[in-house]
Design an enzyme around this catalytic site. Structure first.
Site, PDB file in Angstrom:
ATOM      1  N   ALA A   1      29.116  -9.901  48.481  1.00 28.06           N
ATOM      2  CA  ALA A   1      29.117 -10.039  49.940  1.00 28.06           C
ATOM      3  C   ALA A   1      27.704 -10.171  50.493  1.00 28.06           C
ATOM      4  O   ALA A   1      26.780  -9.514  50.001  1.00 28.06           O
ATOM      5  CB  ALA A   1      29.792  -8.822  50.574  1.00 28.06           C
TER       6      ALA A   1
ATOM      7  N   GLU B   1      37.516 -13.048  40.154  1.00 30.82           N
ATOM      8  CA  GLU B   1      38.604 -13.709  40.875  1.00 30.82           C
ATOM      9  C   GLU B   1      38.096 -14.071  42.260  1.00 30.82           C
ATOM     10  O   GLU B   1      37.290 -13.336  42.828  1.00 30.82           O
ATOM     11  CB  GLU B   1      39.807 -12.775  41.076  1.00 30.82           C
ATOM     12  CG  GLU B   1      40.497 -12.348  39.819  1.00 30.82           C
ATOM     13  CD  GLU B   1      40.041 -10.956  39.405  1.00 30.82           C
ATOM     14  OE1 GLU B   1      39.790 -10.119  40.286  1.00 30.82           O
ATOM     15  OE2 GLU B   1      39.893 -10.737  38.191  1.00 30.82           O
TER      16      GLU B   1
ATOM     17  N   ASN C   1      38.471 -20.170  49.291  1.00 28.13           N
ATOM     18  CA  ASN C   1      37.088 -19.746  49.592  1.00 28.13           C
ATOM     19  C   ASN C   1      36.091 -20.733  48.973  1.00 28.13           C
ATOM     20  O   ASN C   1      35.474 -20.490  47.942  1.00 28.13           O
ATOM     21  CB  ASN C   1      36.849 -18.324  49.067  1.00 28.13           C
ATOM     22  CG  ASN C   1      35.568 -17.710  49.583  1.00 28.13           C
ATOM     23  OD1 ASN C   1      34.685 -18.410  50.100  1.00 28.13           O
ATOM     24  ND2 ASN C   1      35.448 -16.407  49.443  1.00 28.13           N
TER      25      ASN C   1
ATOM     26  N   TYR D   1      29.896 -19.870  42.673  1.00 27.54           N
ATOM     27  CA  TYR D   1      30.174 -19.454  41.287  1.00 27.54           C
ATOM     28  C   TYR D   1      30.043 -20.635  40.315  1.00 27.54           C
ATOM     29  O   TYR D   1      29.573 -20.463  39.198  1.00 27.54           O
ATOM     30  CB  TYR D   1      31.563 -18.816  41.187  1.00 27.54           C
ATOM     31  CG  TYR D   1      31.716 -17.584  42.063  1.00 27.54           C
ATOM     32  CD1 TYR D   1      30.648 -16.695  42.226  1.00 27.54           C
ATOM     33  CD2 TYR D   1      32.894 -17.305  42.731  1.00 27.54           C
ATOM     34  CE1 TYR D   1      30.771 -15.572  43.037  1.00 27.54           C
ATOM     35  CE2 TYR D   1      33.028 -16.186  43.537  1.00 27.54           C
ATOM     36  CZ  TYR D   1      31.961 -15.331  43.693  1.00 27.54           C
ATOM     37  OH  TYR D   1      32.077 -14.222  44.494  1.00 27.54           O
TER      38      TYR D   1
HETATM   39  C1  LIG Z   1      30.251 -16.102  49.521  1.00 27.35           C
HETATM   40  C2  LIG Z   1      28.945 -15.475  50.051  1.00 27.35           C
HETATM   41  C3  LIG Z   1      28.697 -14.178  49.287  1.00 27.35           C
HETATM   42  C4  LIG Z   1      27.795 -16.457  49.851  1.00 27.35           C
HETATM   43  O1  LIG Z   1      26.602 -15.818  50.258  1.00 27.35           O
HETATM   44  P1  LIG Z   1      25.265 -16.662  50.632  1.00 27.35           P
HETATM   45  O2  LIG Z   1      24.116 -15.736  50.460  1.00 27.35           O
HETATM   46  O3  LIG Z   1      25.440 -17.313  51.931  1.00 27.35           O
HETATM   47  O4  LIG Z   1      25.285 -17.763  49.489  1.00 27.35           O
HETATM   48  P2  LIG Z   1      24.042 -18.648  49.067  1.00 27.35           P
HETATM   49  O5  LIG Z   1      23.118 -18.836  50.233  1.00 27.35           O
HETATM   50  O6  LIG Z   1      23.476 -18.070  47.816  1.00 27.35           O
HETATM   51  O7  LIG Z   1      24.722 -20.039  48.821  1.00 27.35           O
HETATM   52  C5  LIG Z   1      25.324 -20.341  47.619  1.00 27.35           C
HETATM   53  C6  LIG Z   1      25.933 -21.702  47.746  1.00 27.35           C
HETATM   54  O8  LIG Z   1      27.015 -21.683  48.674  1.00 27.35           O
HETATM   55  C7  LIG Z   1      26.785 -22.703  49.667  1.00 27.35           C
HETATM   56  N1  LIG Z   1      27.166 -22.279  50.987  1.00 27.35           N
HETATM   57  C8  LIG Z   1      26.605 -21.283  51.701  1.00 27.35           C
HETATM   58  N2  LIG Z   1      27.227 -21.185  52.890  1.00 27.35           N
HETATM   59  C9  LIG Z   1      28.164 -22.151  52.896  1.00 27.35           C
HETATM   60  C10 LIG Z   1      29.144 -22.549  53.826  1.00 27.35           C
HETATM   61  N3  LIG Z   1      29.250 -21.951  55.018  1.00 27.35           N
HETATM   62  N4  LIG Z   1      29.975 -23.558  53.483  1.00 27.35           N
HETATM   63  C11 LIG Z   1      29.895 -24.178  52.285  1.00 27.35           C
HETATM   64  N5  LIG Z   1      28.983 -23.829  51.357  1.00 27.35           N
HETATM   65  C12 LIG Z   1      28.139 -22.839  51.661  1.00 27.35           C
HETATM   66  C13 LIG Z   1      25.336 -22.932  49.702  1.00 27.35           C
HETATM   67  O9  LIG Z   1      25.128 -24.245  50.160  1.00 27.35           O
HETATM   68  C14 LIG Z   1      24.917 -22.719  48.288  1.00 27.35           C
HETATM   69  O10 LIG Z   1      25.052 -23.861  47.537  1.00 27.35           O
HETATM   70  P3  LIG Z   1      23.869 -24.960  47.548  1.00 27.35           P
HETATM   71  O11 LIG Z   1      22.612 -24.203  47.274  1.00 27.35           O
HETATM   72  O12 LIG Z   1      24.288 -25.884  46.445  1.00 27.35           O
HETATM   73  O13 LIG Z   1      23.864 -25.559  48.878  1.00 27.35           O
HETATM   74  C15 LIG Z   1      29.042 -15.171  51.575  1.00 27.35           C
HETATM   75  O14 LIG Z   1      29.429 -16.361  52.234  1.00 27.35           O
HETATM   76  C16 LIG Z   1      30.009 -14.055  51.926  1.00 27.35           C
HETATM   77  O15 LIG Z   1      29.654 -12.873  51.921  1.00 27.35           O
HETATM   78  N6  LIG Z   1      31.269 -14.429  52.242  1.00 27.35           N
HETATM   79  C17 LIG Z   1      32.284 -13.469  52.603  1.00 27.35           C
HETATM   80  C18 LIG Z   1      32.684 -12.615  51.415  1.00 27.35           C
HETATM   81  C19 LIG Z   1      33.152 -13.452  50.256  1.00 27.35           C
HETATM   82  O16 LIG Z   1      33.857 -14.433  50.406  1.00 27.35           O
HETATM   83  N7  LIG Z   1      32.769 -12.998  49.057  1.00 27.35           N
HETATM   84  C20 LIG Z   1      33.179 -13.624  47.821  1.00 27.35           C
HETATM   85  C21 LIG Z   1      34.432 -12.971  47.373  1.00 27.35           C
HETATM   86  S1  LIG Z   1      34.932 -13.583  45.778  1.00 27.35           S
END
Ligand SMILES: CC(C)(COP(=O)(O)OP(=O)(O)OC[C@H]1O[C@@H](n2cnc3c(N)ncnc32)[C@H](O)[C@@H]1OP(=O)(O)O)[C@@H](O)C(=O)NCCC(=O)NCCS
Length: 151
Positions: A72, A105, A110, A117
């Site tokens: 997260a 998982e 998402n 991943y």
């Molecule tokens: C999933 C999550 C952890 C990603 O965190 P983050 O710090 O924003 O991710 P990163 O900045 O490291 O980005 C990783 C990749 O995702 C992509 N990404 C980030 N935000 C995005 C969005 N809103 N839509 C699509 N892709 C996105 C980024 O572009 C990056 O890929 P790229 O470098 O090839 O562009 C965050 O969105 C989150 O906490 N979501 C809610 C909880 C969740 O879904 N957790 C996962 C449960 S399995």
């Protein structure tokens, strides 16, 4: 100030649990985090900026495999590569503990997490129908093949 990625400590848990409740529809309790943090088979990291909790993630190890959980990042810190960096660090530390393969998982819808991943070397290994609740949704089960992305 730079993002600092550190091992999660017991004192981090109240803020971690608060962020968990904000982000997930079925959040882990404070007690679940405490139990995992005190297990020698689990490792959790936090990412902080100027002392503010920006995100967290962890795994539970079973022999040479580990299940990554609770990934997260706080909404205002997203899209800056924090999740990617945290997970690279987590997987690197895991490799030093003898972990060869990771699994996790993720909700089938998402897209952001799936993309994240895949960038880290995870591949879909199947679908678990209706695995999630609130709302009900399929889970994609992902595995690394042991050749994860470099930190
Ligand atoms: C999933 C999550 C952890 C990603 O965190 P983050 O710090 O924003 O991710 P990163 O900045 O490291 O980005 C990783 C990749 O995702 C992509 N990404 C980030 N935000 C995005 C969005 N809103 N839509 C699509 N892709 C996105 C980024 O572009 C990056 O890929 P790229 O470098 O090839 O562009 C965050 O969105 C989150 O906490 N979501 C809610 C909880 C969740 O879904 N957790 C996962 C449960 S399995």
């Amino acid at each position: 100030m730079e993002i600092e990625i550190r091992k999660m400590e017991l004192e981090d848990i109240p803020r971690v649990a608060e962020l968990e409740r904000r982000i997930f529809s079925m959040p882990w309790s404070t007690q679940s985090f405490e139990t995992f943090l005190q297990s020698k088979d689990a490792l959790y990291l936090t990412a902080k900026k100027d002392g503010v909790l920006a995100g967290y993630c962890g795994f539970f190890q079973s022999f040479d495999e580990a299940d990554i959980m609770n990934v997260a990042v706080r909404e205002e810190f997203r899209g800056q590569g924090i999740a990617y960096r945290m997970l690279c660090r987590l997987m690197e530390l895991g490799r030093k503990r003898g972990i060869l393969r990771y699994t996790l998982e993720v909700r089938a819808g998402n897209e952001t997490a799936l993309h994240l991943y895949e960038k880290l070397g995870f591949k879909s290994a199947g679908i678990r129908k209706g695995f999630y609740e609130k709302p009900r949704e399929d889970a994609v089960i992902m595995w690394t093949d042991g050749a994860e992305a470099e930190a």
